[in-house]
Enzyme design. Structure first.
Site, mmCIF file in Angstrom:
data_model
loop_
_atom_site.group_PDB
_atom_site.id
_atom_site.type_symbol
_atom_site.label_atom_id
_atom_site.label_comp_id
_atom_site.label_asym_id
_atom_site.label_seq_id
_atom_site.Cartn_x
_atom_site.Cartn_y
_atom_site.Cartn_z
ATOM 1 N N HIS A 1 58.945 72.307 67.130
ATOM 2 C CA HIS A 1 58.293 71.035 67.473
ATOM 3 C C HIS A 1 56.961 71.289 68.168
ATOM 4 O O HIS A 1 56.862 72.159 69.038
ATOM 5 C CB HIS A 1 59.186 70.222 68.418
ATOM 6 C CG HIS A 1 60.372 69.611 67.750
ATOM 7 N ND1 HIS A 1 61.499 69.193 68.434
ATOM 8 C CD2 HIS A 1 60.618 69.336 66.435
ATOM 9 C CE1 HIS A 1 62.375 68.696 67.574
ATOM 10 N NE2 HIS A 1 61.865 68.765 66.363
ATOM 11 N N ARG B 1 69.992 69.626 60.572
ATOM 12 C CA ARG B 1 69.056 70.155 61.574
ATOM 13 C C ARG B 1 69.290 69.458 62.921
ATOM 14 O O ARG B 1 69.328 70.106 63.971
ATOM 15 C CB ARG B 1 67.625 69.935 61.080
ATOM 16 C CG ARG B 1 66.505 70.302 62.053
ATOM 17 C CD ARG B 1 65.185 70.223 61.295
ATOM 18 N NE ARG B 1 64.036 69.974 62.149
ATOM 19 C CZ ARG B 1 63.323 70.923 62.745
ATOM 20 N NH1 ARG B 1 63.677 72.188 62.615
ATOM 21 N NH2 ARG B 1 62.267 70.619 63.474
#
Length: 359
Positions: free
Chosen positions: A328, A305
């Site tokens: 996020h 990732r």
């Protein structure tokens, strides 16, 4: 999505052991947090309440710890608990901060949100409000530099993908058992790695994917992100090619019934077994296997990732878009990738040693 119901079952078992007000708080957070996050909170609370009992601050079951005990805790006692986490349970500073954050959230609810029938707060005194987080000394640059040696850079993306698809099989061809196992799973494993490297999806998001979560015309995958937020995440054309190759063999090779909607599946175990959704641990283990053989043993699912995010930033240089792609909640988390492989900065520093007439 898969695993949600399992998380809620585990959560229910833990909550049965905890005080009623913790159960109430978790229910309050259900609309905002995923089942996995709530389960982590519950684990953290169990450690805290068990510590209270072990320290003889409460003699009965932890389920019966009253609110007045929380109200009477001193800052020294809470600091002792945090020291217990760090020095006896070997929790890193960032982990201690996470558990303290969970406790702060619970105590804030008890003081500022929850009310008795006569409109009084559950807690009048909140000791957690007086406790400061550990200061994480590492800068973003330090974290990024540590990460850089553990992720894929440059042409390593394609080399690792090709290694899983073909080269690993060549390397272990003399071991018939390993070779046949690789032949069975190489399309699936290649598709998993290609999807993570081409999208930056989290491990849990990959595990929970179903067949109908993939939009083949828009190159997107429907995922449930942290906070139970649904999002359609873009992935690369190469990932789509590898995914389609896997889907061509998925049903017949793994003997999957049409009712099984899991995207990534594992073969049946034993003569009476049935194909099942590939678990998070299984994906972690297969990445670990390929990483060691590839010569980058520190490589993990999460590092894949990170690899995607680093490549995206280098090629696109758009932090807000990258933040959305990765899911996020804070842009500060995404900013770490601006410190990895900063060639412009390196070039500027290198030029300092060149005589000005030569620049």
């Amino acid at each position: 999505m898969a695993n949600q119901s399992q998380h809620y079952k585990k959560l229910s078992l833990i909550l049965d052991q905890l005080p009623w007000y913790v159960d109430e708080y978790i229910n309050h957070k259900k609309r905002k947090l995923s089942a996995a996050s709530l389960l982590n909170y519950a684990h953290d609370y169990k450690i805290f309440f068990q510590w209270l009992k072990n320290e003889h601050l409460h003699s009965a079951e932890i389920k019966n710890i009253p609110l007045d005990l929380l109200e009477s805790l001193t800052t020294q006692q809470v600091e002792s608990f945090l020291s217990f986490l760090q020095y006896e349970l070997d929790n890193k500073e960032v982990t201690v901060n996470r558990k303290l954050s969970a406790l702060k959230s619970l105590f804030n609810y008890l003081q500022n949100i929850a009310e008795t029938r006569d409109l009084q707060p559950y807690l009048k005194r909140n000791v957690m409000a007086k406790i400061e987080f550990n200061e994480i000394k590492e800068s973003m640059e330090t974290i990024a530099n540590k990460m850089e040696g553990k992720i894929l850079m440059g042409d390593e993306y394609e080399k690792f993908r090709q290694f899983i698809a073909t080269d690993y099989g060549i390397a272990i061809k003399d071991n018939k058992k390993l070779f046949n196992f690789h032949l069975l799973n190489r399309e699936r494993d290649t598709a998993i790695v290609s999807l993570i490297l081409g999208s930056g999806l989290r491990l849990s998001e990959v595990v929970n994917l179903n067949l109908d979560d993939i939009d083949y015309s828009k190159y997107t995958a429907r995922v449930i992100r942290k906070g139970n937020k649904e999002q359609y995440v873009y992935f690369s054309r190469l990932a789509m090619d590898d995914l389609k190759e896997y889907l061509q063999i998925r049903e017949e090779r793994y003997k999957v019934e049409k009712s099984n909607k899991a995207l990534f599946v594992a073969a049946a175990m034993g003569p009476k077994g049935t194909p099942r959704r590939l678990t998070a641990r299984s994906i972690e283990k297969l990445i670990e296997k390929y990483a060691v053989a590839f010569g980058k043993p520190a490589l993990s699912v999460h590092k894949l990732r990170h690899s995607f995010a680093t490549r995206y930033h280098i090629e696109i240089n758009d932090v807000p878009k990258l933040r959305r792609q990765l899911g996020h909640s804070s842009i500060q988390t995404t900013m770490i990738y601006t410190h990895i492989s900063n060639d412009d900065l390196k070039h500027a520093v290198d030029k300092m040693d060149i005589p000005k007439d030569d620049v």
